[in-house]
Scaffold this motif. Sequence first.
Motif, PDB file in Angstrom:
ATOM      1  N   VAL A   1       0.833  -1.201   0.000  1.00 48.26           N
ATOM      2  CA  VAL A   1       0.000   0.000   0.000  1.00 48.26           C
ATOM      3  C   VAL A   1       0.870   1.254   0.000  1.00 48.26           C
ATOM      4  N   PHE A  53       4.267   1.491  -0.918  1.00 47.43           N
ATOM      5  CA  PHE A  53       5.162   1.624  -2.067  1.00 47.43           C
ATOM      6  C   PHE A  53       4.956   0.435  -2.992  1.00 47.43           C
ATOM      7  N   PRO A  54       4.892   0.694  -4.306  1.00 47.21           N
ATOM      8  CA  PRO A  54       4.575  -0.405  -5.232  1.00 47.21           C
ATOM      9  C   PRO A  54       5.732  -1.397  -5.343  1.00 47.21           C
ATOM     10  N   LEU A 103       1.731  12.378 -14.191  1.00 46.17           N
ATOM     11  CA  LEU A 103       1.948  12.266 -12.745  1.00 46.17           C
ATOM     12  C   LEU A 103       0.728  12.753 -11.971  1.00 46.17           C
ATOM     13  N   TYR A 104       0.146  13.839 -12.455  1.00 42.33           N
ATOM     14  CA  TYR A 104      -1.026  14.394 -11.779  1.00 42.33           C
ATOM     15  C   TYR A 104      -2.178  13.399 -11.824  1.00 42.33           C
ATOM     16  N   GLN A 105      -2.380  12.832 -13.012  1.00 42.03           N
ATOM     17  CA  GLN A 105      -3.478  11.883 -13.176  1.00 42.03           C
ATOM     18  C   GLN A 105      -3.251  10.641 -12.310  1.00 42.03           C
ATOM     19  N   GLY A 159      -1.632  10.548  -9.626  1.00 44.69           N
ATOM     20  CA  GLY A 159      -1.897  10.959  -8.248  1.00 44.69           C
ATOM     21  C   GLY A 159      -3.386  10.932  -7.958  1.00 44.69           C
ATOM     22  N   LEU A 160      -4.172  11.431  -8.916  1.00 42.66           N
ATOM     23  CA  LEU A 160      -5.629  11.435  -8.742  1.00 42.66           C
ATOM     24  C   LEU A 160      -6.179  10.023  -8.677  1.00 42.66           C
ATOM     25  N   ASP A 161      -5.533   9.130  -9.418  1.00 41.97           N
ATOM     26  CA  ASP A 161      -6.008   7.744  -9.438  1.00 41.97           C
ATOM     27  C   ASP A 161      -5.450   6.922  -8.281  1.00 41.97           C
ATOM     28  N   LEU A 162      -4.601   7.541  -7.447  1.00 45.24           N
ATOM     29  CA  LEU A 162      -3.909   6.812  -6.378  1.00 45.24           C
ATOM     30  C   LEU A 162      -3.267   5.549  -6.934  1.00 45.24           C
ATOM     31  N   TYR A 163      -2.407   5.755  -7.912  1.00 39.46           N
ATOM     32  CA  TYR A 163      -1.810   4.649  -8.651  1.00 39.46           C
ATOM     33  C   TYR A 163      -0.292   4.763  -8.471  1.00 39.46           C
ATOM     34  N   PRO A 164       0.218   4.335  -7.310  1.00 39.25           N
ATOM     35  CA  PRO A 164       1.636   4.556  -7.001  1.00 39.25           C
ATOM     36  C   PRO A 164       2.581   3.986  -8.051  1.00 39.25           C
ATOM     37  N   ILE A 206       2.890   6.365 -10.718  1.00 38.57           N
ATOM     38  CA  ILE A 206       3.648   7.542 -10.275  1.00 38.57           C
ATOM     39  C   ILE A 206       5.142   7.243 -10.389  1.00 38.57           C
ATOM     40  N   VAL A 207       5.531   6.045  -9.977  1.00 39.87           N
ATOM     41  CA  VAL A 207       6.947   5.689 -10.063  1.00 39.87           C
ATOM     42  C   VAL A 207       7.396   5.682 -11.523  1.00 39.87           C
TER      43      VAL A 207
END
Lengths: 348, 260, 259
Positions: free
Chosen positions: B38, B40-41, B217-219, B221-226, B229-230
């Motif tokens: 949860v 860190f991916p 990156l913003y999207q 972040g909005l999707d809570l998709y770590p 993001i990485v």
Amino acid sequence: MHARLRSIAVGIAIAAAGIGAGAQQLTEIKVSFQPAVYWALPFYVATEKGFWAEAGLKPVFSTFPAGVPQIAASASKSWDVGGTGSVPAVLGAARYSLLTIGITNDESVGNALLATGAKADGFLKNPQSIKGQTIVLTANSTGDYSVQSCLAKWGLKKTDVTIKSMGQAEIMSAMSSNNADLGGLWAPNIYTVEEKIGAKVICSGKDAGAIVPGAIVVRADYAKEQPQNVAKFLAVYLRALKWMNGHRNEAIAMMKKFYEIGGVTISEASMRKEFDTRPVFDLAAQLKIMNRAGGNSEVDKWMTQIGGFMKGAGTLPEVPAASRYITDEYMTLVDKDPKLKAFANRAD
Amino acid sequence: MREGSDRGIRIAVGAATLAALAALWTAATTLEQWIAPVYFPTPQEVGNALRQIVLQGYADGRLHEHFLQSCKLVLYGFAAAVSVGVPLGMLMGWSRRAEALVNPAFLLLRPIPPLAWIPLAIVWLGLGDAAKVLVIWFAAFVPAVINSYAGVRSIEPYLIEAARSLGATRGMMVREVLIPGALPLVFTGLRLSLQACWTTLIAGELIGAITGLGHLLYQAGLDLYPAMIVVGMVAVALAGGLMTALLAWAEKRSMPWRTS
Amino acid sequence: MTQAVLSRREFFRLTAAGFLGFFGVWAVLAASGLVQTLFLPSPLEVAGKFFELTQKPFVGYTLQQHLLSSFGRFAMGFGLAVVIGIPLGLLMGWFRWLDRIVTPLFDALRFVAPIAWVPFAALWFGTGIGGPVLIIFSGAFPPCVINAYRGARYVEVRYIEAAQTLGAGHWRIITEVLLPGSIPSIVAGLRVSAGLGWQSLIGAELIVASSGIGYLMVKGQSNLSTSTVMSGMIAIGIVGFAIDLLLRALEARIERRGG
């Protein structure tokens, strides 16, 4: 001064009641919400009216500018219970173990596609002329969901328009400076642009036949550990809702203060609109819309639709199964406990 | 003469460090689970996210589309920042009068975050590339000014005196003394400026971007998709690293007297 | 050094002219009617709003209270960046092996925007103070390291050799040769670092919407109140200006002592 006197009086009353009931201590509960939205008002009302203490709870509030950081913060156990939009609620169910245990309100009218004053009439007359236009909206939000539903109603596809995703504040800046004609907004931002720049609603979620609920959520592990606290929390929320609808004028005065703390200044007429256009659910109604006796409940259907929208947007690989995260267990707890049930149904 | 072997060692050690880090990451998230997925991916999740964005696309574009769009924005912003910032900084370093005159405005505007310019950038320039470049420019031009200024000030006075007493003209002074003398710090400034371009990209692309790494990156972040993001962070790091390498090459070419 | 130092009077005259010119252009633009108030309110209007914000709470607090809570976050993040960044940069400038290990990691991370860390900060720290500090730190850290490192690398070799001949060890070379030699570069780095740390604030304040100057500005924006947004910008500008002034005083003091 008056308010303080009253809260002291309430405090004394509670203390007296407490002694009578065998001196119960207040339990801390971490409550999260977004400032200056209609469905968060009950938290404020409950504080002002002393409902929390009466139920034996001591809330610790944390507020978030949007649903996503709110959901993210649940992962670090920064809060236990709260209210949020339905899109973040589904996201929280898919990513972490967030349960939806009730509905704050039906905000189908409070999520809409708006156009700037000069262009609105043209679009209203002929929605097809939206084809080829640029719409600015906050992706992955209830606003986005409503706009997509509106497009579908007019027979337009996502590819028929150019969609640019921005935060609500940026959308309002862009519309106010005529850099965007069409924007997806939610209340109270809708009222702000209506009042300040003469923007008009072209189509709301309700117009498009989409139900946009707001969700009452809880962290699954907290719910497991403290089901009683969750039930008390629900009872407080329901009672505050009842009180708001029974004391409209007082509630609007509180809303004014609450919105001001959140930095929103809209007219009283718009505040009344918030009350008029957003159906809320009392205990009996909550149990009804969450009842699975005849297969999927109403809430299951609403939330699954939203899950479908999020899958379509590429946010979720699968639509989370409603039975996994929507439960009426805690509403039932309130219903089964005569004291809590009476508490939740009081309008004073 | 040791240049070649040093470079070899550098790359070897760098690669070893990254490999060690990757091993640590795998161990921490997958094998030992010191870090819950949860927070860190896992490498596998990141791999899946990478496959998704390269093949199917994510946030309205595939990885190369995001990459190219962002490189374009950064280059615009960097070019605008350098062409204003370096001359201004050098002028302020050279002329105390210019410094006293320009400093108030510069110092007032400088600390304002790029994000804070977004509302004004939108109302002034709309939702196109210009508004994004403006936001990036605000961030990137500051280090260019400060370091060019410091560069000129760091020139030993005796060099200037010597040039003066040899009768150097104004143009010669600038070409032969000021620019070469200030160059090391000017390049420090350019590096920071380039970095500022990349770090401001997200802010810039908050303004109604359709594609771009910042938007990605913003999207995510909005999707809570770590995991995504990485992927976005690594892509930004690669793009930034690539451009910095180009800049380092230019630095070496322009200062042949500094071989170490 | 470059041009002769200005007389005190001339310096103040020119600085005042600079200020007046800045506000003059702004006032003329706003008064000319070429731009709407929404786009650019006049300096007077902004000053009025600024004053109002210091008196009447907006989004729960007065301007001073917002600034104070922002400054607390900033100070922690920036302090951490300085305390870790400068020693690290100097050490990297002296020990090749450390340079080789850290540089690739550092080069990768420093391009990542501070606000890209927002989701992780929210995930890891929730509503704690750790989130904002992490974000400010990630903005303020790179210039500290880079400038200390480059300052140390560009110290003239003859000084280092002289120190070595005199038998100085690692510690003494770093503290007595490299550190003083890289002061100009470090102070330039600190100024950039403070600026970037300040800039990361808004990103930091997107995490917890309860206070802070960034929060005030976002709320001002969603109220379509450009004068509130600009009041926030000015408040940030003034504090940033004060921080820069402090660092420059430090710079001047070190120069005097060193020279």
